[in-house]
Design a protein around this motif. Structure first.
Motif, PDB file in Angstrom:
ATOM      1  N   ALA A 174      36.844 -32.238 -32.918  1.00  0.00           N
ATOM      2  CA  ALA A 174      35.944 -32.045 -32.913  1.00  0.00           C
ATOM      3  C   ALA A 174      35.525 -31.460 -34.015  1.00  0.00           C
ATOM      4  O   ALA A 174      33.912 -31.748 -34.749  1.00  0.00           O
ATOM      5  N   ILE A 175      36.200 -30.258 -34.383  1.00  0.00           N
ATOM      6  CA  ILE A 175      35.923 -29.747 -35.624  1.00  0.00           C
ATOM      7  C   ILE A 175      36.187 -30.402 -36.870  1.00  0.00           C
ATOM      8  O   ILE A 175      34.700 -30.290 -38.180  1.00  0.00           O
ATOM      9  N   MET A 231      34.874 -33.618 -37.482  1.00  0.00           N
ATOM     10  CA  MET A 231      33.759 -34.723 -37.183  1.00  0.00           C
ATOM     11  C   MET A 231      32.299 -33.337 -37.243  1.00  0.00           C
ATOM     12  O   MET A 231      31.840 -33.409 -38.870  1.00  0.00           O
ATOM     13  N   LYS A 232      32.811 -31.996 -37.203  1.00  0.00           N
ATOM     14  CA  LYS A 232      31.950 -30.996 -37.588  1.00  0.00           C
ATOM     15  C   LYS A 232      31.552 -31.155 -39.017  1.00  0.00           C
ATOM     16  O   LYS A 232      31.030 -30.928 -39.896  1.00  0.00           O
ATOM     17  N   LEU A 233      32.972 -30.993 -39.500  1.00  0.00           N
ATOM     18  CA  LEU A 233      33.517 -30.951 -41.697  1.00  0.00           C
ATOM     19  C   LEU A 233      33.223 -31.929 -42.202  1.00  0.00           C
ATOM     20  O   LEU A 233      32.846 -31.739 -43.456  1.00  0.00           O
ATOM     21  N   GLY A 234      33.027 -33.443 -41.815  1.00  0.00           N
ATOM     22  CA  GLY A 234      32.326 -34.248 -41.935  1.00  0.00           C
ATOM     23  C   GLY A 234      34.065 -35.134 -42.290  1.00  0.00           C
ATOM     24  O   GLY A 234      33.626 -35.902 -43.925  1.00  0.00           O
ATOM     25  N   HIS A 244      32.781 -39.478 -40.723  1.00  0.00           N
ATOM     26  CA  HIS A 244      31.986 -38.852 -41.745  1.00  0.00           C
ATOM     27  C   HIS A 244      31.330 -39.329 -41.866  1.00  0.00           C
ATOM     28  O   HIS A 244      29.522 -39.333 -42.698  1.00  0.00           O
ATOM     29  N   TRP A 293      27.918 -39.578 -40.581  1.00  0.00           N
ATOM     30  CA  TRP A 293      26.795 -38.694 -40.289  1.00  0.00           C
ATOM     31  C   TRP A 293      27.006 -38.003 -41.691  1.00  0.00           C
ATOM     32  O   TRP A 293      25.083 -38.124 -42.047  1.00  0.00           O
ATOM     33  N   GLN A 317      27.727 -24.162 -43.589  1.00  0.00           N
ATOM     34  CA  GLN A 317      27.453 -24.709 -42.294  1.00  0.00           C
ATOM     35  C   GLN A 317      29.377 -25.018 -42.265  1.00  0.00           C
ATOM     36  O   GLN A 317      29.279 -25.351 -41.036  1.00  0.00           O
ATOM     37  N   LYS A 318      29.851 -25.337 -43.358  1.00  0.00           N
ATOM     38  CA  LYS A 318      31.765 -25.606 -42.689  1.00  0.00           C
ATOM     39  C   LYS A 318      32.432 -24.371 -42.492  1.00  0.00           C
ATOM     40  O   LYS A 318      33.803 -24.692 -42.432  1.00  0.00           O
ATOM     41  N   PRO A 368      33.767 -23.856 -39.093  1.00  0.00           N
ATOM     42  CA  PRO A 368      34.474 -24.946 -38.371  1.00  0.00           C
ATOM     43  C   PRO A 368      35.685 -24.203 -39.297  1.00  0.00           C
ATOM     44  O   PRO A 368      36.738 -24.715 -38.461  1.00  0.00           O
TER      45      PRO A 368
END
Length: 253
Positions: free
Chosen positions: A13-14, A16-19, A24, A26, A46-47, A50
Protein backbone atom coordinates in the motif's frame (compact mmCIF):
# COMPACT_ATOMS: atom_id res chain seq x y z
CA UNK A 1 2.70 -17.18 6.25
CA UNK A 2 -0.39 -15.48 7.64
CA UNK A 3 1.69 -13.42 10.07
CA UNK A 4 3.52 -11.82 7.14
CA UNK A 5 0.30 -10.87 5.34
CA UNK A 6 -0.42 -7.61 7.23
CA UNK A 7 3.15 -6.32 6.81
CA UNK A 8 3.14 -7.34 3.14
CA UNK A 9 -0.17 -5.56 2.56
CA UNK A 10 1.07 -2.46 4.37
CA UNK A 11 4.29 -2.43 2.34
CA UNK A 12 2.46 -2.74 -0.97
CA UNK A 13 0.00 0.00 0.00
CA UNK A 14 2.82 2.41 0.86
CA UNK A 15 4.67 1.51 -2.33
CA UNK A 16 1.55 2.20 -4.37
CA UNK A 17 1.25 5.57 -2.66
CA UNK A 18 4.87 6.32 -3.57
CA UNK A 19 4.27 5.27 -7.18
CA UNK A 20 6.76 2.41 -7.28
CA UNK A 21 6.55 -0.03 -10.18
CA UNK A 22 4.56 -2.14 -10.92
CA UNK A 23 2.08 -0.09 -8.86
CA UNK A 24 3.00 3.10 -10.70
CA UNK A 25 0.34 3.36 -13.41
CA UNK A 26 -1.51 6.22 -11.77
CA UNK A 27 1.47 8.51 -11.36
CA UNK A 28 2.54 9.52 -14.92
CA UNK A 29 -1.04 10.19 -15.99
CA UNK A 30 -1.92 12.18 -12.88
CA UNK A 31 1.28 14.21 -13.06
CA UNK A 32 0.66 14.95 -16.73
CA UNK A 33 -2.82 16.27 -16.01
CA UNK A 34 -1.87 18.81 -13.35
CA UNK A 35 0.08 22.06 -13.33
CA UNK A 36 3.80 22.26 -12.58
CA UNK A 37 3.42 23.70 -9.05
CA UNK A 38 0.91 20.98 -8.18
CA UNK A 39 3.22 18.43 -9.76
CA UNK A 40 6.00 19.69 -7.50
CA UNK A 41 3.82 19.04 -4.46
CA UNK A 42 2.81 15.59 -5.72
CA UNK A 43 6.40 14.58 -6.47
CA UNK A 44 7.95 15.86 -3.24
CA UNK A 45 5.69 16.87 -0.35
CA UNK A 46 3.16 14.09 -0.91
CA UNK A 47 5.90 11.47 -0.74
CA UNK A 48 7.36 12.52 2.61
CA UNK A 49 4.72 10.83 4.79
CA UNK A 50 4.66 7.44 3.00
CA UNK A 51 8.46 7.39 2.79
CA UNK A 52 8.75 8.15 6.51
CA UNK A 53 6.32 5.32 7.23
CA UNK A 54 8.23 2.99 4.90
CA UNK A 55 11.55 3.76 6.63
CA UNK A 56 10.03 3.27 10.08
CA UNK A 57 8.59 -0.11 9.06
CA UNK A 58 11.64 -1.18 7.05
CA UNK A 59 12.29 -4.10 9.41
CA UNK A 60 8.92 -5.58 8.41
CA UNK A 61 9.50 -5.39 4.65
CA UNK A 62 10.41 -8.57 2.84
CA UNK A 63 13.92 -8.27 1.40
CA UNK A 64 13.10 -10.06 -1.85
CA UNK A 65 10.03 -7.86 -2.33
CA UNK A 66 12.06 -4.69 -1.81
CA UNK A 67 14.76 -5.77 -4.26
CA UNK A 68 12.25 -6.96 -6.88
CA UNK A 69 10.17 -3.78 -6.76
CA UNK A 70 13.29 -1.62 -6.62
CA UNK A 71 14.78 -3.19 -9.74
CA UNK A 72 11.41 -3.04 -11.50
CA UNK A 73 11.05 0.64 -10.63
CA UNK A 74 14.50 1.50 -11.96
CA UNK A 75 13.76 -0.43 -15.16
CA UNK A 76 10.32 1.13 -15.64
CA UNK A 77 11.63 4.58 -14.75
CA UNK A 78 14.26 4.35 -17.46
CA UNK A 79 12.24 2.52 -20.09
CA UNK A 80 9.12 4.64 -19.70
CA UNK A 81 10.92 7.95 -19.99
CA UNK A 82 12.72 7.20 -23.25
CA UNK A 83 9.79 7.90 -25.58
CA UNK A 84 8.34 10.86 -23.68
CA UNK A 85 8.29 14.46 -24.85
CA UNK A 86 6.15 15.84 -22.02
CA UNK A 87 8.35 17.07 -19.19
CA UNK A 88 5.88 16.19 -16.46
CA UNK A 89 5.74 12.57 -17.59
CA UNK A 90 9.52 12.51 -17.81
CA UNK A 91 9.71 13.76 -14.23
CA UNK A 92 7.17 11.11 -13.20
CA UNK A 93 9.30 8.30 -14.60
CA UNK A 94 12.38 9.96 -13.13
CA UNK A 95 10.69 9.87 -9.73
CA UNK A 96 9.87 6.18 -10.15
CA UNK A 97 13.49 5.39 -10.98
CA UNK A 98 14.94 7.36 -8.07
CA UNK A 99 12.54 5.80 -5.59
CA UNK A 100 13.60 2.40 -6.91
CA UNK A 101 17.18 3.15 -5.85
CA UNK A 102 15.94 4.19 -2.41
CA UNK A 103 13.84 1.03 -2.01
CA UNK A 104 16.71 -1.29 -2.93
CA UNK A 105 18.94 0.04 -0.16
CA UNK A 106 16.11 0.34 2.38
CA UNK A 107 16.61 -3.06 4.01
CA UNK A 108 20.39 -2.74 4.07
CA UNK A 109 20.64 0.79 5.50
CA UNK A 110 17.47 2.80 6.28
CA UNK A 111 19.51 5.90 7.19
CA UNK A 112 21.11 5.87 3.75
CA UNK A 113 17.63 5.65 2.24
CA UNK A 114 16.66 8.77 4.17
CA UNK A 115 19.72 10.68 2.93
CA UNK A 116 18.99 9.67 -0.65
CA UNK A 117 15.34 10.63 -0.29
CA UNK A 118 16.33 14.11 0.90
CA UNK A 119 18.63 14.49 -2.11
CA UNK A 120 15.80 13.30 -4.36
CA UNK A 121 13.54 15.99 -2.89
CA UNK A 122 16.16 18.66 -3.52
CA UNK A 123 16.83 17.70 -7.15
CA UNK A 124 13.17 17.20 -8.05
CA UNK A 125 12.18 20.49 -6.43
CA UNK A 126 14.94 22.29 -8.32
CA UNK A 127 13.76 20.85 -11.62
CA UNK A 128 10.09 21.65 -11.09
CA UNK A 129 10.79 25.19 -9.84
CA UNK A 130 13.05 25.89 -12.81
CA UNK A 131 10.46 24.59 -15.27
CA UNK A 132 7.79 26.66 -13.54
CA UNK A 133 9.85 29.82 -13.97
CA UNK A 134 10.07 29.38 -17.75
CA UNK A 135 6.53 27.92 -18.09
CA UNK A 136 7.87 24.80 -19.81
CA UNK A 137 5.80 21.64 -20.10
CA UNK A 138 7.33 20.18 -23.29
CA UNK A 139 10.86 19.68 -24.55
CA UNK A 140 10.27 22.33 -27.21
CA UNK A 141 9.43 24.89 -24.54
CA UNK A 142 12.81 24.39 -22.91
CA UNK A 143 14.73 24.55 -26.19
CA UNK A 144 13.18 27.88 -27.18
CA UNK A 145 13.75 29.40 -23.74
CA UNK A 146 17.48 29.72 -24.40
CA UNK A 147 17.18 33.17 -25.97
CA UNK A 148 15.13 34.51 -23.05
CA UNK A 149 16.66 32.89 -19.97
CA UNK A 150 20.08 31.52 -20.93
CA UNK A 151 21.33 31.12 -17.36
CA UNK A 152 18.24 29.26 -16.17
CA UNK A 153 18.26 27.04 -19.25
CA UNK A 154 21.90 26.19 -18.55
CA UNK A 155 20.98 25.40 -14.96
CA UNK A 156 18.16 23.11 -16.14
CA UNK A 157 20.68 21.24 -18.28
CA UNK A 158 22.96 20.77 -15.28
CA UNK A 159 20.05 19.64 -13.08
CA UNK A 160 19.16 17.05 -15.71
CA UNK A 161 22.72 15.75 -15.60
CA UNK A 162 22.50 15.74 -11.81
CA UNK A 163 19.29 13.69 -11.98
CA UNK A 164 21.13 11.33 -14.31
CA UNK A 165 23.71 10.80 -11.57
CA UNK A 166 26.78 12.13 -13.32
CA UNK A 167 29.75 13.35 -11.25
CA UNK A 168 30.64 15.85 -9.88
CA UNK A 169 27.00 16.88 -9.39
CA UNK A 170 24.75 16.20 -6.41
CA UNK A 171 22.90 13.37 -8.17
CA UNK A 172 26.07 11.29 -8.17
CA UNK A 173 25.90 11.02 -4.37
CA UNK A 174 22.93 8.58 -4.11
CA UNK A 175 24.28 6.25 -6.77
CA UNK A 176 27.77 6.29 -5.26
CA UNK A 177 26.64 5.67 -1.67
CA UNK A 178 24.11 2.99 -2.61
CA UNK A 179 26.55 1.15 -4.86
CA UNK A 180 29.25 1.20 -2.18
CA UNK A 181 26.81 -0.04 0.46
CA UNK A 182 25.60 -2.88 -1.76
CA UNK A 183 29.18 -3.95 -2.42
CA UNK A 184 29.90 -3.75 1.31
CA UNK A 185 26.89 -6.02 1.94
CA UNK A 186 28.30 -8.59 -0.55
CA UNK A 187 25.54 -7.79 -3.04
CA UNK A 188 27.92 -7.04 -5.89
CA UNK A 189 25.69 -8.60 -8.54
CA UNK A 190 22.76 -6.50 -7.36
CA UNK A 191 24.90 -3.35 -7.50
CA UNK A 192 26.01 -4.23 -11.02
CA UNK A 193 22.43 -4.93 -12.13
CA UNK A 194 21.20 -1.62 -10.72
CA UNK A 195 23.92 0.35 -12.48
CA UNK A 196 23.38 -1.42 -15.81
CA UNK A 197 19.61 -0.85 -15.70
CA UNK A 198 20.21 2.82 -14.86
CA UNK A 199 21.81 3.32 -18.28
CA UNK A 200 18.26 3.50 -19.67
CA UNK A 201 17.49 6.53 -17.53
CA UNK A 202 20.86 8.06 -18.37
CA UNK A 203 19.95 7.84 -22.06
CA UNK A 204 16.78 9.91 -21.81
CA UNK A 205 18.40 12.46 -19.51
CA UNK A 206 21.21 12.94 -22.01
CA UNK A 207 18.67 13.07 -24.83
CA UNK A 208 16.77 15.84 -23.08
CA UNK A 209 20.02 17.66 -22.33
CA UNK A 210 20.95 17.43 -26.00
CA UNK A 211 17.61 18.90 -27.02
CA UNK A 212 17.97 21.72 -24.50
CA UNK A 213 21.48 22.75 -25.49
CA UNK A 214 22.28 21.58 -29.00
CA UNK A 215 19.10 22.07 -31.00
CA UNK A 216 18.08 25.56 -32.03
CA UNK A 217 14.35 26.14 -32.53
CA UNK A 218 13.19 26.93 -36.07
CA UNK A 219 12.71 30.52 -37.24
CA UNK A 220 15.03 32.07 -34.71
CA UNK A 221 15.53 35.82 -35.11
CA UNK A 222 18.71 36.89 -36.83
CA UNK A 223 19.29 39.84 -34.53
CA UNK A 224 21.97 39.58 -31.88
CA UNK A 225 19.67 40.75 -29.11
CA UNK A 226 16.21 39.43 -28.39
CA UNK A 227 13.43 41.15 -26.55
CA UNK A 228 13.60 40.22 -22.90
CA UNK A 229 11.18 41.18 -20.20
CA UNK A 230 12.56 41.73 -16.73
CA UNK A 231 11.94 38.56 -14.79
CA UNK A 232 11.68 38.81 -11.02
CA UNK A 233 14.35 36.96 -9.10
CA UNK A 234 13.31 33.80 -7.29
CA UNK A 235 15.62 33.28 -4.35
CA UNK A 236 14.22 29.85 -3.32
CA UNK A 237 14.73 28.57 -6.86
CA UNK A 238 18.30 29.87 -6.93
CA UNK A 239 19.15 28.34 -3.55
CA UNK A 240 17.69 24.92 -4.29
CA UNK A 241 19.29 24.89 -7.76
CA UNK A 242 22.69 25.41 -6.15
CA UNK A 243 21.97 22.61 -3.69
CA UNK A 244 20.93 20.33 -6.55
CA UNK A 245 24.32 20.81 -8.18
CA UNK A 246 27.14 21.14 -5.64
CA UNK A 247 26.38 18.96 -2.60
CA UNK A 248 28.87 16.26 -3.58
CA UNK A 249 31.76 17.70 -1.49
CA UNK A 250 29.68 17.52 1.71
CA UNK A 251 28.77 13.86 1.21
CA UNK A 252 28.93 11.89 4.47
CA UNK A 253 31.51 9.13 4.63
Amino acid sequence: SLTDLPSLTLSLAIMMKLGLAPLHFWMPEVLQGISLPTGLILSTWQKIAPMALLIQTSHLINLNLAIALGLTSILVGGWGGISQTQLRKIMAFSSIGHLGWILIILKFDPQLSLINFILYLIMTSAMFLSLTNIFATKMLDVSISWSKTPMLTTTIMLILLSLAGLPPLTGFVPKLLISLELVKQNATLLAAAVMVISILALFFYLRLTYIVTMILPPNTPNSLLTWRTSNPTHSPTAIINVMALILLPVTPN
